[in-house]
Design a protein around this motif. Structure first.
Motif, short mmCIF file in Angstrom:
data_model
loop_
_atom_site.label_atom_id
_atom_site.label_comp_id
_atom_site.label_asym_id
_atom_site.label_seq_id
_atom_site.Cartn_x
_atom_site.Cartn_y
_atom_site.Cartn_z
N VAL A 79 0.81 -1.22 0.00
CA VAL A 79 0.00 0.00 0.00
C VAL A 79 0.84 1.27 0.00
CG1 VAL A 79 -1.94 -1.11 1.14
CG2 VAL A 79 -0.18 -0.01 2.53
N GLY A 80 2.10 1.17 0.42
CA GLY A 80 2.95 2.36 0.45
C GLY A 80 2.73 3.19 1.69
N ALA A 81 3.59 4.16 1.89
CA ALA A 81 3.48 5.06 3.04
C ALA A 81 2.78 6.34 2.62
CB ALA A 81 4.86 5.38 3.61
N ILE A 82 2.25 7.06 3.59
CA ILE A 82 1.62 8.34 3.30
C ILE A 82 2.69 9.31 2.80
CG2 ILE A 82 0.35 10.27 4.29
CD1 ILE A 82 -0.76 8.33 6.34
N ALA A 83 2.36 10.07 1.76
CA ALA A 83 3.32 10.96 1.13
C ALA A 83 4.00 11.87 2.14
CB ALA A 83 2.63 11.80 0.06
N ASN A 84 5.31 12.03 1.97
CA ASN A 84 6.12 12.98 2.76
C ASN A 84 6.23 12.61 4.23
OD1 ASN A 84 6.55 14.60 0.48
ND2 ASN A 84 4.62 15.68 0.82
N GLN A 85 5.88 11.39 4.59
CA GLN A 85 5.93 11.04 6.00
C GLN A 85 7.35 11.14 6.55
OE1 GLN A 85 4.16 7.32 6.98
NE2 GLN A 85 4.86 7.32 9.08
N PHE A 86 8.33 10.76 5.73
CA PHE A 86 9.71 10.76 6.22
C PHE A 86 10.60 11.72 5.45
CE2 PHE A 86 7.95 6.51 7.06
CZ PHE A 86 8.00 6.53 8.44
N GLY A 87 10.02 12.80 4.94
CA GLY A 87 10.85 13.82 4.34
C GLY A 87 10.92 13.80 2.83
N GLY A 88 10.07 13.04 2.16
CA GLY A 88 10.01 13.10 0.70
C GLY A 88 10.76 11.99 0.01
N ASP A 89 11.10 12.22 -1.25
CA ASP A 89 11.67 11.18 -2.11
C ASP A 89 13.02 10.69 -1.61
OD1 ASP A 89 9.46 11.43 -3.70
OD2 ASP A 89 10.40 12.82 -5.11
N ILE A 90 13.83 11.58 -1.09
CA ILE A 90 15.16 11.16 -0.63
C ILE A 90 15.05 10.13 0.49
CG2 ILE A 90 17.27 11.95 0.52
CD1 ILE A 90 16.99 14.58 -0.92
N ALA A 91 14.12 10.39 1.40
CA ALA A 91 13.96 9.48 2.54
C ALA A 91 13.46 8.12 2.09
CB ALA A 91 12.99 10.08 3.55
N GLN A 92 12.69 8.07 1.01
CA GLN A 92 12.09 6.81 0.58
C GLN A 92 12.90 6.12 -0.52
OE1 GLN A 92 7.90 7.31 -0.21
NE2 GLN A 92 7.61 8.60 1.58
N ARG A 93 14.04 6.68 -0.87
CA ARG A 93 14.88 6.10 -1.92
C ARG A 93 15.31 4.68 -1.53
NH1 ARG A 93 19.27 9.93 -2.52
NH2 ARG A 93 20.16 8.92 -0.67
N GLY A 94 15.05 3.74 -2.42
CA GLY A 94 15.47 2.36 -2.19
C GLY A 94 14.45 1.49 -1.49
N VAL A 95 13.31 2.05 -1.11
CA VAL A 95 12.35 1.28 -0.33
C VAL A 95 11.74 0.15 -1.14
CG1 VAL A 95 10.29 2.64 -0.85
CG2 VAL A 95 10.50 1.51 1.37
N ASP A 96 11.64 0.33 -2.46
CA ASP A 96 11.02 -0.71 -3.29
C ASP A 96 11.77 -2.04 -3.19
OD1 ASP A 96 9.14 1.09 -4.07
OD2 ASP A 96 10.05 1.55 -6.01
N ALA A 97 13.09 -1.98 -3.19
CA ALA A 97 13.88 -3.21 -3.12
C ALA A 97 13.70 -3.90 -1.76
CB ALA A 97 15.35 -2.91 -3.36
N ILE A 98 13.66 -3.11 -0.71
CA ILE A 98 13.47 -3.68 0.63
C ILE A 98 12.09 -4.31 0.74
CG2 ILE A 98 13.55 -3.21 3.10
CD1 ILE A 98 16.15 -2.62 1.55
N THR A 99 11.08 -3.59 0.27
CA THR A 99 9.72 -4.09 0.33
C THR A 99 9.56 -5.36 -0.50
OG1 THR A 99 8.87 -1.85 0.67
CG2 THR A 99 7.30 -3.51 -0.07
N ALA A 100 10.23 -5.41 -1.66
CA ALA A 100 10.15 -6.59 -2.51
C ALA A 100 10.75 -7.80 -1.81
CB ALA A 100 10.86 -6.34 -3.84
N TRP A 159 11.09 -8.22 1.46
CA TRP A 159 10.20 -8.55 2.58
C TRP A 159 8.96 -9.30 2.09
CZ3 TRP A 159 5.50 -5.80 2.48
CH2 TRP A 159 4.62 -6.11 3.49
N ALA A 160 8.37 -8.80 0.98
CA ALA A 160 7.17 -9.45 0.44
C ALA A 160 7.47 -10.86 -0.02
CB ALA A 160 6.60 -8.61 -0.71
N GLU A 161 8.66 -11.05 -0.60
CA GLU A 161 9.03 -12.41 -1.04
C GLU A 161 9.13 -13.35 0.15
OE1 GLU A 161 12.74 -14.74 -3.27
OE2 GLU A 161 12.65 -12.54 -3.28
N GLU A 162 9.70 -12.87 1.23
CA GLU A 162 9.80 -13.70 2.44
C GLU A 162 8.42 -14.05 2.98
OE1 GLU A 162 14.03 -12.48 4.48
OE2 GLU A 162 12.25 -11.31 4.96
N GLU A 163 7.55 -13.05 3.05
CA GLU A 163 6.21 -13.30 3.57
C GLU A 163 5.48 -14.29 2.68
OE1 GLU A 163 5.10 -12.49 6.38
OE2 GLU A 163 6.73 -11.15 6.95
N GLY A 164 5.70 -14.22 1.38
CA GLY A 164 5.06 -15.15 0.46
C GLY A 164 5.53 -16.57 0.65
N ASN A 165 6.73 -16.71 1.22
CA ASN A 165 7.26 -18.06 1.45
C ASN A 165 6.67 -18.72 2.69
OD1 ASN A 165 8.91 -17.93 -0.80
ND2 ASN A 165 10.65 -17.06 0.35
#
Length: 693
Positions: free
Chosen positions: A594-615, A617-623
């Motif tokens: 679902v993602g985080a609410i916009a600007n919660q942690f300071g904008g794009d810089i703060a969220q840089r790289g989150v897609d890889a981490i979430t992917a 984590w999601a793969e682990e949960e799927g296992n």
């Protein structure tokens, strides 16, 4: 308006007023633009913290809004004055033309001294100078002149009086500051007031005995004017709070033989929405009449109302009209305090709300959905709080005249108000949404365009209080509140991450309560996944933004992941009779990020790289596809390595220059050892806080 006033009307002063108001409009427009594009824009972009973030930014935002309202009100006043002046000038011209037509037939009008006038001859034939030809006229000519003049005076009077009525209504909208009511001319504002009076009069005179056609017209009128400030206030104050309650009580008694209840059943949901939105907007008015309306409604809600087949409480009736719209914050808290006080006196509210007073024939009072009957007033009221976050924050922090949060989150006994015996409790679902609004300042985190709101001390207090009361419920933690609490913790992700990762224990938040709530969230796979996803954003923001001691951000990430994993593990027990997980854990993985609410942690810089981490984590949960795998501590430990590896890789990419100078943070081994050891520490910390005994 009398004859002489219009005939000799001098509009010079009115013209001066219109010119002056045009100047005010232009100046306020410039100030509004400066406030919005300069002052507020800079405040929005400023990286403020503490009092500057919670007080200064809020003050600037409110001030910019006041300039906007001031410009709107000035524009409306100018439009009304100009529209009225133009009409009066036109009516004066019409009067002059009518009098000239009369003079050609030797007739005119003269005032009678009491505001009236009479038609008389200009020159009586008997008194005409010798040789003077006097024009003839008939009785029909006399009647026509009389009627023309009266028609013109009536219209001029209506124009003048309606302008005064509109201007007073607009001024009354805001006791302090300015009204946001906007009208392009006097007629549109006057029409809103007229329609409101007509709608309220129909309800007062006929109630649920109105014909289906009248009901449909009424619903159409409310639908058309539900967002009109003057209509809202005039309708509510003309009908009165008791009129609202009695009408809804009678209208919802669909077992009655009258045509409206019987034939318009499929329209009641739409009517309920339109009526609720109208009343919500009315409470935003600061007029003395509306303030009295609100105080009376709070008192009247505690009384019972007789329908044809049962008795219902005013709280039940009004709360169902509060499911939509933005009600005034002060009114909501007065109403909520009275509702909680009433319930506490009842001792067993279920016996009263579900039939203890009205008996088995208590009517359905909610027609906006088929999910609940509307007999529990807390459902509608909590929905209203969710729609008004500031009011919700105040409600959940209130300790006088009673502790509201303790009542709704811990002590209150819910009852079934649904057509079916199974499924979630709607009052608890609404309470969860109100609780989230209270701690976040946001109505719905999943709504399109939802934006993060800077936290105030009141938001933080509401979270601590809510977490404490829910932690006290232990394994009786309401399932309906798991997802909302996951959102709430995630909304305060930066603070929660510090608490979960603190190696020595945190004074910012009670760790025992945080652990207990995290355990209860983890009983449901979807809620657990949502919490983990939100915390991933907090972890990545910490890594991306905090560069002074990068080693701490890596270890903190590991400890938070370990805390979350161990809290979840505590919901599993080798003794199947003590396994706290619900059936969601036995189902196939179907979670959608679902993602985080916009600007919660300071904008794009703060969220840089989150897609890889979430992917990862999601793969682990799927296992997690088998009970044996999820029950095995070692398997969980190993599965979490994917997420830890992804975090470590991102950390190294962010801090490679620093890491290359340190012997314990090598790219291929050191960073993995660091984060794994930290995760193990997080596991042990949970056990020490209050996990395994």
């Amino acid at each position: 308006m009398d004859l002489e006033t219009l005939r000799h009307g001098n509009f010079a002063q009115l013209n001066e007023a219109i010119t002056a108001w045009k100047g005010v409009v232009d100046k306020l427009k410039a100030l509004e633009t400066d406030a919005r594009d300069d002052l507020k824009a800079k405040a929005d972009k400023a990286n403020w913290a503490g009092l500057n973030a919670s007080v200064s930014r809020g003050f600037i935002t409110k001030t910019a809004g006041e300039f906007s309202d001031a410009h709107t009100q000035a524009t409306t006043i100018h439009n009304v004055l100009k529209d009225t002046r133009d009409e009066l000038v036109e009516y004066k011209t019409e009067l002059d033309q009518a009098l000239e037509r009369g003079r050609k037939k030797n007739i005119t009008v003269v005032p009678t001294g009491n505001g009236g006038f009479t038609v008389t001859m200009v020159v009586h034939p008997d008194r005409a100078a010798k040789g003077t030809q006097v024009a003839d006229h008939s009785q029909q000519d006399v009647d026509h002149l009389r009627d023309d003049v009266q028609r013109i005076l009536n219209r001029a009077t209506e124009s003048d009086s309606s302008a005064a009525k509109v201007l007073k209504a607009i001024a009354d909208q805001a006791e302090v500051g300015f009204s946001g009511a906007q009208y392009k001319d006097r007629d549109s504002a006057a029409d809103a007031l007229k329609k409101a009076e007509e709608a309220a009069k129909l309800i007062k005179e006929k109630g649920d005995e109105m014909t289906p056609a009248e009901f449909q017209k009424l619903n159409s009128t409310l639908g058309a004017y539900k967002n009109d400030p003057l209509f809202q206030e005039k309708f509510a104050t003309t009908l009165g709070p008791k009129g609202v309650l009695e009408f809804w009580a009678d209208l919802t008694e669909v077992s009655s033989p009258n045509d409206v209840a019987r034939t318009q059943l499929n329209q009641l949901g739409d009517f309920q929405k339109n009526l609720g939105l109208t009343l919500a907007g009315a409470t935003q008015s600061d007029s003395p009449a509306m303030r009295a309306w609100e105080n009376d409604m709070v008192k009247l809600a505690g009384e019972r109302y007789q329908t044809r087949g049962s008795q219902v409480w005013g709280f039940q009736l009004m709360s169902n009209l509060m499911r939509v719209g933005d009600y005034d914050d002060k009114f909501l808290n007065k109403y909520g305090n009275a509702l909680v006080e009433t319930e506490k006196k009842m001792k067993l509210p279920g016996n009263f709300w579900s039939g203890g007073v009205g008996g088995p024939n208590m009517p359905k009072m909610n027609f906006m959905s088929d999910e609940d009957f509307g007999r529990d007033p807390m459902t509608g009221f909590m929905t209203a709080l969710a729609n008004s976050p500031d009011a919700s924050t105040e409600f959940f922090n209130a300790k006088e005249p009673q502790d509201n949060a303790e009542w709704v989150l811990k002590e209150r006994k819910p009852f079934d108000d649904t057509p079916l015996d199974d499924g979630p409790n709607r009052a608890l679902e609404a309470t969860g949404k109100a609780m989230f609004a209270a701690v976040s300042g946001i109505s719905d985190p999943e709504a399109e365009g939802a934006r993060f709101v800077e936290h105030t001390d009141a938001h933080r207090d509401a979270l601590k209080r809510s977490m404490g009361f829910l932690a006290d419920t232990g394994d009786d933690f309401p399932p309906e509140l798991r997802r909302d609490m996951a959102w709430a913790i995630g909304n305060h992700g930066e603070t929660v991450h510090k608490v979960m990762s603190d190696p020595l224990g945190s004074s910012v938040m009670d760790e025992d309560q945080l652990l207990e709530v995290t355990k209860q969230i983890s009983r449901n796979k979807e809620s657990y996944a949502l919490l983990n996803e939100q915390m991933n954003y907090a972890i990545l923001a910490d890594i991306n933004l905090n560069k002074e001691h990068p080693e701490d951000t890596l270890r903190d990430a590991g400890r938070t992941v370990g805390f979350l994993e161990q809290a979840r593990q505590l919901t599993i027990n080798t003794d199947e009779s003590k396994d706290l997980r619900d059936t969601s854990w036995d189902q196939r993985w179907g979670y959608h990020v679902v993602g985080a609410i916009a600007n919660q942690f300071g904008g794009d810089i703060a969220q840089r790289g989150v897609d890889a981490i979430t992917a990862a984590w999601a793969e682990e949960e799927g296992n997690r596809i088998g009970d044996k795998a999820t029950d095995d501590r070692k398997a969980n430990h190993e599965e979490r390595n994917l997420q830890l590896r992804a975090i470590a890789d991102h950390w190294y990419a962010e801090n490679s220059e620093w890491a290359e100078k340190e012997k314990d943070f090598s790219k291929d081994r050191g960073v993995y050892t660091q984060i794994r050891d930290a995760a193990d520490h997080g596991n042990h910390k949970v056990d020490g806080v209050g996990g395994e005994k």
